[in-house]
Design a protein around this motif. Structure first.
Motif, short mmCIF file in Angstrom:
data_model
loop_
_atom_site.label_atom_id
_atom_site.label_comp_id
_atom_site.label_asym_id
_atom_site.label_seq_id
_atom_site.Cartn_x
_atom_site.Cartn_y
_atom_site.Cartn_z
N THR A 161 10.50 -0.01 4.05
CA THR A 161 11.33 -0.97 3.33
C THR A 161 11.50 -0.56 1.87
OG1 THR A 161 10.58 -2.75 4.79
CG2 THR A 161 11.54 -3.41 2.67
N GLY A 162 10.41 -0.07 1.27
CA GLY A 162 10.50 0.40 -0.11
C GLY A 162 11.43 1.59 -0.25
N LEU A 163 11.38 2.52 0.70
CA LEU A 163 12.28 3.67 0.66
C LEU A 163 13.74 3.23 0.82
CD1 LEU A 163 10.25 6.23 2.81
CD2 LEU A 163 10.60 6.29 0.33
N LEU A 164 13.98 2.31 1.73
CA LEU A 164 15.33 1.78 1.90
C LEU A 164 15.78 1.03 0.65
CD1 LEU A 164 15.25 0.51 5.60
CD2 LEU A 164 16.32 2.58 4.72
N MET A 165 14.84 0.34 0.01
CA MET A 165 15.17 -0.36 -1.23
C MET A 165 15.60 0.63 -2.30
SD MET A 165 15.20 -3.64 -2.07
CE MET A 165 13.90 -4.47 -1.13
N GLY A 166 15.00 1.83 -2.30
CA GLY A 166 15.39 2.86 -3.25
C GLY A 166 16.84 3.27 -3.09
N LEU A 167 17.38 3.17 -1.87
CA LEU A 167 18.79 3.49 -1.64
C LEU A 167 19.71 2.49 -2.31
CD1 LEU A 167 18.66 4.44 2.16
CD2 LEU A 167 18.52 5.96 0.18
N LEU A 168 19.18 1.30 -2.65
CA LEU A 168 19.98 0.27 -3.30
C LEU A 168 19.92 0.37 -4.82
CD1 LEU A 168 19.00 -2.78 -1.03
CD2 LEU A 168 20.95 -1.23 -0.79
N GLY A 169 19.15 1.35 -5.36
CA GLY A 169 19.13 1.58 -6.80
C GLY A 169 17.78 1.32 -7.43
N ALA A 170 17.61 1.78 -8.68
CA ALA A 170 16.34 1.66 -9.39
C ALA A 170 15.98 0.20 -9.67
CB ALA A 170 16.39 2.45 -10.70
N GLU A 171 16.98 -0.64 -9.97
CA GLU A 171 16.69 -2.06 -10.23
C GLU A 171 16.13 -2.75 -8.99
OE1 GLU A 171 20.01 -4.17 -11.79
OE2 GLU A 171 19.65 -3.51 -13.85
N ALA A 172 16.75 -2.46 -7.86
CA ALA A 172 16.26 -3.05 -6.61
C ALA A 172 14.84 -2.60 -6.31
CB ALA A 172 17.20 -2.69 -5.45
N MET A 173 14.56 -1.30 -6.52
CA MET A 173 13.22 -0.78 -6.27
C MET A 173 12.21 -1.41 -7.22
SD MET A 173 11.05 1.23 -4.78
CE MET A 173 11.57 2.78 -4.04
N ALA A 174 12.58 -1.55 -8.50
CA ALA A 174 11.65 -2.12 -9.47
C ALA A 174 11.38 -3.60 -9.17
CB ALA A 174 12.22 -1.97 -10.88
N GLY A 175 12.42 -4.37 -8.82
CA GLY A 175 12.22 -5.77 -8.46
C GLY A 175 11.38 -5.91 -7.20
N HIS A 176 11.61 -5.02 -6.26
CA HIS A 176 10.81 -4.98 -5.03
C HIS A 176 9.34 -4.72 -5.36
CE1 HIS A 176 9.56 -3.64 -0.98
NE2 HIS A 176 9.07 -2.57 -1.57
N GLN A 177 9.09 -3.81 -6.31
CA GLN A 177 7.72 -3.50 -6.69
C GLN A 177 7.01 -4.72 -7.26
OE1 GLN A 177 5.68 -1.28 -6.18
NE2 GLN A 177 4.14 -1.23 -7.80
N ILE A 178 7.70 -5.50 -8.08
CA ILE A 178 7.09 -6.71 -8.62
C ILE A 178 6.73 -7.67 -7.50
CG2 ILE A 178 7.55 -8.77 -10.00
CD1 ILE A 178 9.22 -6.99 -11.86
N ALA A 179 7.67 -7.91 -6.60
CA ALA A 179 7.43 -8.85 -5.51
C ALA A 179 6.33 -8.36 -4.58
CB ALA A 179 8.73 -9.08 -4.73
N VAL A 180 6.31 -7.06 -4.29
CA VAL A 180 5.28 -6.49 -3.42
C VAL A 180 3.90 -6.62 -4.06
CG1 VAL A 180 4.37 -4.29 -2.59
CG2 VAL A 180 6.70 -4.94 -2.04
N ASN A 181 3.82 -6.36 -5.36
CA ASN A 181 2.53 -6.47 -6.03
C ASN A 181 2.00 -7.90 -5.99
OD1 ASN A 181 1.20 -4.15 -7.85
ND2 ASN A 181 3.37 -3.72 -7.56
#
Length: 450
Positions: A259-279
């Protein structure tokens, strides 16, 4: 299910062991939260690199973590049966396996660059993420040693040394982040990569601190070195017990990693927001992880003593406690997503993604807690294949395909990926609850590795 109904004494025993373990687990994840909060002030690219580097490291290390959780039934059941020599041989075999697993994990993390490029990750993130992942390699042996020491002490109910050592390691990690991430005390500013170096150093401190603080309790397990520890057949049997746990955790973490890798396909902002939520979700998830660890020990003790009804009540107490506590964290995520997101970054785009994902995390908290506690109870009974099959069916046959469908076919964006995860967790929770009922309803026997 009447046989699983716990009494007041069953709740007291579970919570007496579980609450300090929850504190330990929260302390471990707090290191990652501190890294994310401090790196989040550097740049979105550095924050995304922490997300990507952590995903890759744990995607390779989590199998070894699971293999070492075979210590739960082996050592806890031996302690419950009063067989100190069998418990010591189990711990020493865990040490041997930990060194092998550290080497294998380090070799797997080394080719991070080609993997990130093949996965189509953002170009500005890849160099930082590679440096981050490589800086975690020196801490890999300490990472696995800590698991062996932790599971050994849990089996004898000695959690205080782990708790205090984890607190001290967190304080050290904050200091190292301040120095290495931001370049204080004359050290070059290293950003995300400095955070990883701080984590590796803190992991070695943690392993050494536990060994020193808990030496009176660990010494009977570690000295003298027992004859026959390196015999191939018992090691293989222990591996056969631990490998399904490793694969189960790999499948579960792999769903989040993918899911994180797929989130990276949506851009750096999506990946960074995902990281906050995952943490934040991972931080809350440590509550049922701690309760599940306590369930594994309590169920293992009672099976070792030959008391299946007490094992059933221990499982019931753990499941009830886990459900109540995860409902409380779900309410927090649903009520304060903006406040939680802004605690990590001031970037409006990143906060917007985190605020979108955190309520979904609140929804799946309860299911995630149920499946974690149920898996712990089954592990204490020596059932390691049931959780593996449940994760294969729930995550990979249902949840992950649904994530892809919602995001890339129905254009639901980052939220689509997380709703698929929520559905997968719900399916795993239902399957594992059914498995607990079947596995503990009869007369579960001892595991045997000798």
């Amino acid at each position: 299910m009447r046989g699983f109904r716990p009494g007041r004494g069953d709740f007291a025993k579970i919570l007496h062991l579980a609450l300090p373990v929850v504190g330990v687990q929260l302390g471990i994840v707090a290191m990652g939260l501190v890294d994310t909060m401090m790196v989040g002030r550097v740049s979105p690219a550095d924050l995304a690199a922490v997300a990507l580097g952590n995903l890759f490291f744990f995607a390779t290390a989590i199998f070894g973590m699971g293999v070492l959780l075979a210590l739960d039934p082996v050592v806890a059941q031996a302690v419950g049966a009063g067989e100190s020599e069998a418990a010591a041989r189990g711990v020493q075999r865990g040490l041997l396996l930990s060194f092998v697993l550290a080497v294998l994990t380090s070799l797997a993390v080394a080719p991070a660059g080609p993997v990130f490029r093949a996965a189509g990750q953002p170009a500005e993130v890849i160099p930082i993420a590679v440096g981050y992942a490589h800086a975690l390699i020196p801490g890999a042996p300490a990472f696995f040693l800590f698991i062996v020491f932790r599971q050994s002490l849990l089996a004898v109910g000695r959690v205080a040394p782990i708790l205090w050592s984890t607190l001290a390691a967190n304080l050290l990690n904050v200091l190292l982040n301040w120095i290495l991430v931001w370049g204080n005390l004359g050290v070059p500013r290293l950003g995300a990569v400095g955070s990883a170096w701080g984590t590796s150093l803190a992991r070695w401190f943690l392993a050494a601190a536990i060994l020193g603080a808990a030496w009176p309790h660990l010494r009977p397990f570690l000295r003298p070195w027992r004859s026959g520890v390196a015999r191939l057949r018992p090691l293989v049997r222990m591996l056969l017990l631990g490998i399904p746990i490793g694969v189960q955790l790999q499948l579960e973490w792999g769903a989040f990693a993918a899911t994180g890798l797929l989130m990276g396909l949506l851009g750096a902002e999506a990946m960074a927001g995902h990281q906050i939520a995952v943490n934040l979700a991972s931080f809350a998830f440590m509550i049922p992880i701690g309760i599940g660890a306590a369930a594994a020990v309590r169920v293992g003790h009672e099976i070792g003593r030959g008391d299946p009804p007490a094992a059933r009540r221990a499982a019931g107490a753990a499941l009830a406690a886990g459900t109540v506590l995860m409902v409380m964290t779900a309410v927090l995520f649903l009520a304060t997503p903006d406040l939680l997101g802004r605690a990590f970054t001031n970037d409006a785009g990143v906060v917007r993604v985190a605020v979108l994902l955190l309520p979904i995390a609140g929804v799946f908290q309860v299911f995630d807690g149920l499946q974690a506690v149920a898996a712990g109870a089954l592990r204490g009974a020596g059932d390691t294949r049931g959780p593996l099959l449940a994760n294969l069916l729930g995550f990979w046959s249902f949840g992950f395909p649904l994530s892809v469908l919602l995001t890339f076919r129905l254009d639901r964006g980052p939220a689509g990926l997380w709703w698929g995860l929520a559905a997968g967790l719900a399916a795993v929770a239902v399957l594992l609850l059914l498995r607990v009922r079947v596995r503990l309803a009869g007369e579960p026997g001892r595991v045997a590795v000798e």
